[in-house]
Write an enzyme that holds these catalytic residues in place. Structure first.
Site, mmCIF file in Angstrom:
data_model
loop_
_atom_site.group_PDB
_atom_site.id
_atom_site.type_symbol
_atom_site.label_atom_id
_atom_site.label_comp_id
_atom_site.label_asym_id
_atom_site.label_seq_id
_atom_site.Cartn_x
_atom_site.Cartn_y
_atom_site.Cartn_z
ATOM 1 N N ARG A 100 4.294 -2.732 -0.463
ATOM 2 C CA ARG A 100 3.348 -1.611 -0.489
ATOM 3 C C ARG A 100 4.068 -0.310 -0.824
ATOM 4 O O ARG A 100 5.290 -0.190 -0.681
ATOM 5 C CB ARG A 100 2.607 -1.459 0.835
ATOM 6 C CG ARG A 100 3.491 -1.161 2.041
ATOM 7 C CD ARG A 100 3.523 0.300 2.453
ATOM 8 N NE ARG A 100 4.522 0.534 3.494
ATOM 9 C CZ ARG A 100 5.757 0.912 3.249
ATOM 10 N NH1 ARG A 100 6.184 1.097 2.013
ATOM 11 N NH2 ARG A 100 6.608 1.121 4.245
ATOM 12 N N GLU B 120 3.421 9.613 6.503
ATOM 13 C CA GLU B 120 4.687 8.927 6.807
ATOM 14 C C GLU B 120 5.131 9.194 8.239
ATOM 15 O O GLU B 120 5.097 10.348 8.696
ATOM 16 C CB GLU B 120 5.748 9.419 5.814
ATOM 17 C CG GLU B 120 6.695 8.356 5.367
ATOM 18 C CD GLU B 120 5.983 7.245 4.574
ATOM 19 O OE1 GLU B 120 5.654 6.213 5.189
ATOM 20 O OE2 GLU B 120 5.778 7.416 3.366
ATOM 21 N N ASP C 98 2.077 6.353 11.781
ATOM 22 C CA ASP C 98 1.295 5.185 12.244
ATOM 23 C C ASP C 98 1.653 4.828 13.679
ATOM 24 O O ASP C 98 0.783 4.537 14.490
ATOM 25 C CB ASP C 98 1.454 3.974 11.292
ATOM 26 C CG ASP C 98 2.885 3.476 11.126
ATOM 27 O OD1 ASP C 98 3.830 4.196 11.502
ATOM 28 O OD2 ASP C 98 3.054 2.351 10.614
ATOM 29 N N GLY D 262 12.202 0.771 0.974
ATOM 30 C CA GLY D 262 11.038 1.461 1.539
ATOM 31 C C GLY D 262 9.732 0.940 0.985
ATOM 32 O O GLY D 262 8.691 1.582 1.112
ATOM 33 N N SER E 228 8.590 -2.154 1.752
ATOM 34 C CA SER E 228 8.079 -3.132 2.696
ATOM 35 C C SER E 228 8.416 -4.582 2.368
ATOM 36 O O SER E 228 7.611 -5.483 2.634
ATOM 37 C CB SER E 228 6.561 -2.969 2.749
ATOM 38 O OG SER E 228 6.121 -3.065 4.029
ATOM 39 N N SER E 229 9.598 -4.817 1.835
ATOM 40 C CA SER E 229 9.970 -6.199 1.548
ATOM 41 C C SER E 229 10.124 -6.981 2.857
ATOM 42 O O SER E 229 9.745 -8.152 2.939
ATOM 43 C CB SER E 229 11.264 -6.253 0.744
ATOM 44 O OG SER E 229 12.289 -5.626 1.454
ATOM 45 N N ASP F 248 2.525 -1.366 7.425
ATOM 46 C CA ASP F 248 2.977 -2.280 6.369
ATOM 47 C C ASP F 248 2.215 -3.599 6.419
ATOM 48 O O ASP F 248 1.788 -4.140 5.394
ATOM 49 C CB ASP F 248 4.478 -2.559 6.521
ATOM 50 C CG ASP F 248 5.271 -1.275 6.638
ATOM 51 O OD1 ASP F 248 4.734 -0.227 6.252
ATOM 52 O OD2 ASP F 248 6.407 -1.321 7.128
ATOM 53 N N ASN G 253 18.034 0.441 5.265
ATOM 54 C CA ASN G 253 17.646 -0.697 6.090
ATOM 55 C C ASN G 253 17.389 -0.190 7.496
ATOM 56 O O ASN G 253 18.310 0.064 8.257
ATOM 57 C CB ASN G 253 18.764 -1.747 6.086
ATOM 58 C CG ASN G 253 18.308 -3.017 6.773
ATOM 59 O OD1 ASN G 253 17.526 -2.983 7.726
ATOM 60 N ND2 ASN G 253 18.780 -4.140 6.281
ATOM 61 N N LYS G 254 16.095 -0.052 7.827
ATOM 62 C CA LYS G 254 15.781 0.626 9.089
ATOM 63 C C LYS G 254 16.199 -0.168 10.332
ATOM 64 O O LYS G 254 16.290 0.387 11.414
ATOM 65 C CB LYS G 254 14.312 1.026 9.151
ATOM 66 C CG LYS G 254 13.298 -0.099 9.195
ATOM 67 C CD LYS G 254 11.904 0.481 9.314
ATOM 68 C CE LYS G 254 10.843 -0.611 9.402
ATOM 69 N NZ LYS G 254 10.783 -1.484 8.212
HETATM 70 C C1 GLA Z 1 8.287 1.688 8.214
HETATM 71 C C2 GLA Z 1 7.466 1.133 9.354
HETATM 72 C C3 GLA Z 1 6.027 1.637 9.271
HETATM 73 C C4 GLA Z 1 6.000 3.163 9.160
HETATM 74 C C5 GLA Z 1 6.936 3.645 8.058
HETATM 75 C C6 GLA Z 1 7.053 5.148 8.029
HETATM 76 O O1 GLA Z 1 7.844 1.183 7.013
HETATM 77 O O2 GLA Z 1 7.460 -0.282 9.332
HETATM 78 O O3 GLA Z 1 5.288 1.174 10.368
HETATM 79 O O4 GLA Z 1 6.304 3.733 10.399
HETATM 80 O O5 GLA Z 1 8.232 3.102 8.200
HETATM 81 O O6 GLA Z 1 5.845 5.726 7.715
#
Ligand code: GLA
Length: 490
Positions: free
Chosen positions: A44, A50, A53, A150, A152-153, A197, A240-241
């Site tokens: 996505r 941002e 959520d 960023g 959403s993989s 996501d 990589n969060k």
């Molecule tokens: C990541 C998280 C989401 C959201 C975004 C920032 O993608 O998985 O839930 O918090 O960061 O908007």
């Protein structure tokens, strides 16, 4: 209709695409049989909204064409056989007896293994099904969403695994239920993400972005202006969060800000943790009034653990247990004002963005319709103004993420700045600290804009050869959500 309804993940006949054929071959070579079904979950791009959520505020993403495609076979033994078409991701085999025994730990550098995301999805599905009749799966993954970008993989991988397992065990196929389940499952990786996501992965529709609200989870289509194209460009900085505590730090700073604001404005709440949006509802305030409250009650740039404990009248152990995550317990200072200001202001930008899109649709319906007898010069002017208004919101979002939320990266800022020199508004998308920008570009400028970024960013700033820049930048339109492909007997 064999129990299928519109709110379920669609099941379609297996398409005869080159990609499916290739993946089936890989599957056959690995497991000696054909896959019995495929699962497809898209990546996505978030247009605006941002890092809000997880504070309970609506967001506005759309699904990409790029996706995770998973070939699946169900087996009687309780085992997982995981393979990836990208050979840099090594295959693994493991037993899955009980979800409680899943060990989802990162490598020695703190980075999750690629298959940890699959384990999250399967663990969540097993927990949901109460471990009942634990069959195993042979899975072959083919993904084309750039990782750590960023887009959403990781959520697509978690969601595809969860959906594969649920389908194998005749679990729910309800899109909203699976989206919520996948959001919860992904937290096994260690980050406290919101549900954006996974929600867009399942609730996306072609041709429109989705305005996603939480609690309850719901998606409303938002038609984007027809003369706009969204361009996504990679900053070449990997994000990589799950490999750092940056993300969780922001989540808990927001929770602490909400709790302190609640305490100082006299809200007596039974709940240990409340979100910034729950607090707004309790106080029945506008977003602007919430902003004022932030400036009044949490005016300092930095709050120490001791200061927070004093305001909340709790000790450090309570603070650790009720608010902090394992990877944030050692932190001693927090930025509460900046994070809360970003959240309330960004939530307002989402509302404004959506209103402008809705208004522009109504406008074009009247200006192009019978009343005015066709398009006029004025309508063209209006459409330029609409794109500028939307673009301004995106630029402000980036500025806020850069300064208040501190989740940008020098490369992302460079891309945004270069875009501004050709009058294109853009912002970082996804969690940040690297990854991609999304830019709002008038259709007729797309080619020129992409060329500018290639020259100015990829060639001049990153020293890439121009022809190698192609894979890092693309124009996109809203795409479908998750699907199951199966040979349907007619
Ligand atoms: C990541 C998280 C989401 C959201 C975004 C920032 O993608 O998985 O839930 O918090 O960061 O908007």
């Amino acid at each position: 209709m064999s129990g299928y309804d519109n709110d379920d993940v669609p099941i379609l006949n297996i398409p005869c695409s080159e990609r499916i054929i290739k993946l089936s071959e890989l599957f056959y070579n690995a497991f000696g049989c054909e896959p019995s079904y495929f699962v497809r979950v898209p990546g996505r791009v978030n247009i605006i909204g941002e890092h809000i959520d997880y504070c309970g505020y609506p967001v506005l993403p759309m699904a990409l064409e790029q996706d995770i495609l998973m070939a699946v076979n169900v087996i009687e033994e309780s085992k997982l056989y995981l393979r990836n078409a990208d050979t840099k991701y090594k295959g693994v085999d493991m037993s899955i007896n009980a979800y409680e025994e899943f060990n989802i730990t990162p490598d020695s550098s703190g980075k999750p293994y690629w298959y940890n995301y699959i384990l999250c999805g399967i663990k969540g599905a097993m927990e949901h099904l109460n471990n009942s009749s634990c069959k195993g799966l042979q899975l072959y993954v083919d993904g084309n969403i750039p990782p750590a970008s960023g887009l959403s993989s990781s959520s697509a991988l978690v969601s595809a695994a969860c959906l594969s397992y649920l389908y194998a065990h005749k679990g729910t196929l309800n899109k909203t239920a699976i989206a919520s389940l996948c959001a919860k499952s992904e937290r096994y990786i260690g980050t406290q993400g919101g549900g954006m996501d996974q929600a867009i992965a399942f609730l996306a529709k072609k041709y429109s972005a989705q305005y996603i609200t939480f609690q309850p989870l719901n998606a409303t289509p938002v038609a984007l202006p027809e003369d706009a194209t969204f361009v996504v460009a990679h900053s070449l900085a990997e994000a990589n969060k799950a490999a750092t505590n940056d993300f969780n730090r922001r989540v808990i700073e927001c929770r602490l800000a909400a709790k302190i604001l609640a305490t100082l404005s006299g809200v007596i709440s039974e709940e240990k943790v409340i979100t910034l949006s729950q607090l707004q509802k309790i106080l029945n305030n506008s977003l602007n009034e919430m902003r004022e409250l932030v400036l009044k009650y949490i005016p300092k740039d930095i709050y120490t653990k001791a200061e927070i404990c004093k305001i909340l009248k709790i000790n450090e152990t309570d603070l650790d247990e009720s608010f902090l995550t394992n990877n944030t317990k050692h932190l001693t200072e927090f930025k509460l004002k900046q994070r809360a200001l970003h959240v309330y202001e960004e939530a307002q930008r989402v509302e404004d963005f959506r209103k402008i899109c809705t208004y522009s649709k109504l406008e074009s319906a009247t200006t192009n319709g019978a009343i005015n007898g066709g398009t006029t010069g004025l309508a063209n002017n209006d459409s330029g103004e609409i794109l500028t208004a939307l673009g301004n919101l995106m630029s402000k979002s980036h500025e806020s993420l850069r300064t208040l939320y501190e989740c940008s990266h020098a490369n992302l800022d460079e891309l945004v700045n270069i875009s501004r020199t050709v009058n294109i508004h853009s912002r970082l998308t996804g969690a940040g600290w690297g990854g991609c920008i999304v830019a709002l570009c008038p259709k007729e400028m797309v080619e020129k804009y992409i060329d500018t970024l290639k020259e100015e960013f990829y060639v001049k700033y990153c020293n890439l050869e121009k022809r190698n820049a192609d894979s890092y930048i693309f124009a996109t339109t809203p795409n479908y959500g998750a699907l199951i492909y199966k040979n349907l007997v007619i």
